[in-house]
Motif scaffolding. Sequence first.
Motif, PDB file in Angstrom:
ATOM      1  N   LEU A  23       0.832  -1.209   0.000  1.00  0.00           N
ATOM      2  CA  LEU A  23       0.000   0.000   0.000  1.00  0.00           C
ATOM      3  C   LEU A  23       0.863   1.255   0.000  1.00  0.00           C
ATOM      4  CD1 LEU A  23      -2.775  -1.095   2.521  1.00  0.00           C
ATOM      5  CD2 LEU A  23      -2.992  -0.843   0.040  1.00  0.00           C
ATOM      6  N   LEU A  24       1.968   1.216   0.734  1.00  0.00           N
ATOM      7  CA  LEU A  24       2.877   2.352   0.787  1.00  0.00           C
ATOM      8  C   LEU A  24       3.467   2.637  -0.589  1.00  0.00           C
ATOM      9  CD1 LEU A  24       3.857   4.169   3.143  1.00  0.00           C
ATOM     10  CD2 LEU A  24       5.887   2.726   3.293  1.00  0.00           C
ATOM     11  N   ALA A  25       3.888   1.577  -1.277  1.00  0.00           N
ATOM     12  CA  ALA A  25       4.424   1.738  -2.630  1.00  0.00           C
ATOM     13  C   ALA A  25       3.356   2.265  -3.577  1.00  0.00           C
ATOM     14  CB  ALA A  25       4.966   0.405  -3.131  1.00  0.00           C
ATOM     15  N   SER A  26       2.121   1.777  -3.421  1.00  0.00           N
ATOM     16  CA  SER A  26       1.030   2.221  -4.277  1.00  0.00           C
ATOM     17  C   SER A  26       0.770   3.714  -4.105  1.00  0.00           C
ATOM     18  CB  SER A  26      -0.236   1.427  -3.957  1.00  0.00           C
ATOM     19  OG  SER A  26      -1.318   1.860  -4.750  1.00  0.00           O
ATOM     20  N   VAL A  27       0.734   4.161  -2.857  1.00  0.00           N
ATOM     21  CA  VAL A  27       0.519   5.589  -2.584  1.00  0.00           C
ATOM     22  C   VAL A  27       1.631   6.430  -3.194  1.00  0.00           C
ATOM     23  CG1 VAL A  27       0.467   7.329  -0.753  1.00  0.00           C
ATOM     24  CG2 VAL A  27      -0.838   5.211  -0.492  1.00  0.00           C
ATOM     25  N   GLY A  28       2.862   5.978  -3.035  1.00  0.00           N
ATOM     26  CA  GLY A  28       3.988   6.723  -3.581  1.00  0.00           C
ATOM     27  C   GLY A  28       3.917   6.876  -5.090  1.00  0.00           C
ATOM     28  N   PHE A  29       3.588   5.787  -5.791  1.00  0.00           N
ATOM     29  CA  PHE A  29       3.526   5.844  -7.248  1.00  0.00           C
ATOM     30  C   PHE A  29       2.315   6.641  -7.733  1.00  0.00           C
ATOM     31  CE2 PHE A  29       6.407   2.062  -7.253  1.00  0.00           C
ATOM     32  CZ  PHE A  29       7.373   2.607  -8.074  1.00  0.00           C
ATOM     33  N   PHE A  30       1.173   6.513  -7.065  1.00  0.00           N
ATOM     34  CA  PHE A  30       0.005   7.296  -7.448  1.00  0.00           C
ATOM     35  C   PHE A  30       0.266   8.787  -7.270  1.00  0.00           C
ATOM     36  CE2 PHE A  30      -3.134   3.622  -6.862  1.00  0.00           C
ATOM     37  CZ  PHE A  30      -3.356   3.524  -8.224  1.00  0.00           C
ATOM     38  N   PHE A  31       0.914   9.127  -6.167  1.00  0.00           N
ATOM     39  CA  PHE A  31       1.237  10.528  -5.908  1.00  0.00           C
ATOM     40  C   PHE A  31       2.144  11.064  -7.011  1.00  0.00           C
ATOM     41  CE2 PHE A  31       0.214  13.170  -2.273  1.00  0.00           C
ATOM     42  CZ  PHE A  31       0.974  14.315  -2.493  1.00  0.00           C
ATOM     43  N   ALA A  32       3.134  10.263  -7.397  1.00  0.00           N
ATOM     44  CA  ALA A  32       4.065  10.673  -8.451  1.00  0.00           C
ATOM     45  C   ALA A  32       3.352  10.822  -9.789  1.00  0.00           C
ATOM     46  CB  ALA A  32       5.190   9.648  -8.567  1.00  0.00           C
ATOM     47  N   ALA A  33       2.317   9.994 -10.020  1.00  0.00           N
ATOM     48  CA  ALA A  33       1.618  10.017 -11.299  1.00  0.00           C
ATOM     49  C   ALA A  33       0.693  11.209 -11.454  1.00  0.00           C
ATOM     50  CB  ALA A  33       0.819   8.718 -11.464  1.00  0.00           C
ATOM     51  N   PHE A  34       0.038  11.619 -10.364  1.00  0.00           N
ATOM     52  CA  PHE A  34      -1.016  12.624 -10.479  1.00  0.00           C
ATOM     53  C   PHE A  34      -0.669  13.987  -9.878  1.00  0.00           C
ATOM     54  CE2 PHE A  34      -3.228   8.488 -10.533  1.00  0.00           C
ATOM     55  CZ  PHE A  34      -3.809   8.579 -11.791  1.00  0.00           C
ATOM     56  N   VAL A  35       0.361  14.060  -9.063  1.00  0.00           N
ATOM     57  CA  VAL A  35       0.766  15.338  -8.465  1.00  0.00           C
ATOM     58  C   VAL A  35       2.094  15.741  -9.090  1.00  0.00           C
ATOM     59  CG1 VAL A  35       1.279  16.589  -6.340  1.00  0.00           C
ATOM     60  CG2 VAL A  35      -0.395  14.722  -6.320  1.00  0.00           C
ATOM     61  N   HIS A  36       2.016  16.553 -10.132  1.00  0.00           N
ATOM     62  CA  HIS A  36       3.209  16.921 -10.894  1.00  0.00           C
ATOM     63  C   HIS A  36       3.876  18.140 -10.246  1.00  0.00           C
ATOM     64  CE1 HIS A  36       1.133  14.923 -14.612  1.00  0.00           C
ATOM     65  NE2 HIS A  36       1.378  14.079 -13.633  1.00  0.00           N
ATOM     66  N   HIS A  37       4.434  17.880  -9.097  1.00  0.00           N
ATOM     67  CA  HIS A  37       5.051  18.944  -8.304  1.00  0.00           C
ATOM     68  C   HIS A  37       6.225  18.336  -7.551  1.00  0.00           C
ATOM     69  CE1 HIS A  37       5.538  21.892  -5.025  1.00  0.00           C
ATOM     70  NE2 HIS A  37       4.973  22.750  -5.867  1.00  0.00           N
ATOM     71  N   PRO A  38       7.275  19.118  -7.307  1.00  0.00           N
ATOM     72  CA  PRO A  38       8.417  18.555  -6.569  1.00  0.00           C
ATOM     73  C   PRO A  38       8.055  17.932  -5.234  1.00  0.00           C
ATOM     74  CG  PRO A  38       9.060  20.624  -7.591  1.00  0.00           C
ATOM     75  CD  PRO A  38       7.581  20.467  -7.836  1.00  0.00           C
ATOM     76  N   VAL A  39       6.931  18.321  -4.635  1.00  0.00           N
ATOM     77  CA  VAL A  39       6.530  17.729  -3.362  1.00  0.00           C
ATOM     78  C   VAL A  39       6.226  16.240  -3.531  1.00  0.00           C
ATOM     79  CG1 VAL A  39       4.046  18.168  -3.577  1.00  0.00           C
ATOM     80  CG2 VAL A  39       5.106  18.101  -1.303  1.00  0.00           C
TER      81      VAL A  39
END
Length: 394
Positions: A287-303
């Motif tokens: 689940l942690l990996a899933s959250v990380g990759f989803f965040f990277a996919a949809f939040v196009h920001h250095p954060v």
Amino acid sequence: MNNMHNVRKLYLIRFFGSLIPAYVIERLFWESRGMTIQMVTYTEIIFAATVVLLEVPTGMLADRWGRKQMLLLSACLYAAELLLLVYAHAFWHFALAILLAGISRSASSGAENAFLYDCMLADGRAENFEKVLGRINALDLTAAILAALVGGWLAGTFELELHYWLSVASVLIVIVLTATLAEVRAETEDDEGKERKPLLDYLRTSIRFFKTHADVRSVVFTGMVIGSSVSFLYEFWQIYLARLAVPVAYFGLFSALVMLLGLPGNLLAHRLLVRYGARPLHLAATLLASVGFFFAAFVHHPVSLAAMLLTSLAAGIAEPIATGYLHHRIGDSSMRATIDSFQSLGLNAVLAASAIGFGLASAHFDVFGGYGFVGALCAAYAIWNVCSYRNKAT
């Protein structure tokens, strides 16, 4: 001989085996010798095919002829690969070097874990396997970080060939240390009264082991999913940072952070395992990996980079737990390297299969789509895992 002497040498072997400054400038060096991106892709295919074809056979040979011998062969091939790259100027030179790299990886993957576990089993400390493996992995990451920092500094001052000569020197230390290991065979009840098996029996017995251990299949496969997923982070983070217009000057810092985040998981995995159990931890890591990759996919920001680092943390937790869970349940020590090789084979197979989806998604939605696919893959597997094992004890 106290088998823990072997374990201490394995710490040093992994450290110097990862102290390879050449990896920092690898693509620049290859490009300077005429290797295009397409040519590099061909060598990656050669490497993957070699590992898939030889992973299980080399594990069988490690069980049959000795784990130390395979580790020594791996180290020698590693040195030969680096030496060949120093003088490489044509595609076939690089292709041959990568072929040696694939054989080297296959020869060591199952043998190393089997050798470590049997050393601890013979010394009555098998219950600490995850703890020691986590520390070895942490030392691996520490050496890689040190090599990256030193290699980056050297690149601005010296010729790139120096990185390879320093790397060869580090691997020569690995060869010397490996040659001083004492072969060990931890005897178990299953070993008593047995004659040496024909090679094909190693294959049949390994397949039968996974067929009859559903819990092992589940935990090990979860480790494969997480391990293959985090590979996409390691391979494509530079492109992701470039898409976010992150200055190249910060690339080294991010690379170090990726490796640093792998340290806590490896160092604390054994403690978390005692408290929570393997399956809940693997579910949390997925689940942690899933959250990380989803965040990277949809939040196009250095954060989003902070969220991406969660995948490295998840992998650090999952790897020693999956390997330990497997080895604790292998009753026949003479099969240990072969069975462990199936784990590595499965990881590469999952990686190859998921790479197809990653490539298709990236072709349509750039690297963001690729990371979204990996996030969906992790989430789907987590949901399936919960549904399948909801009513089973860890």
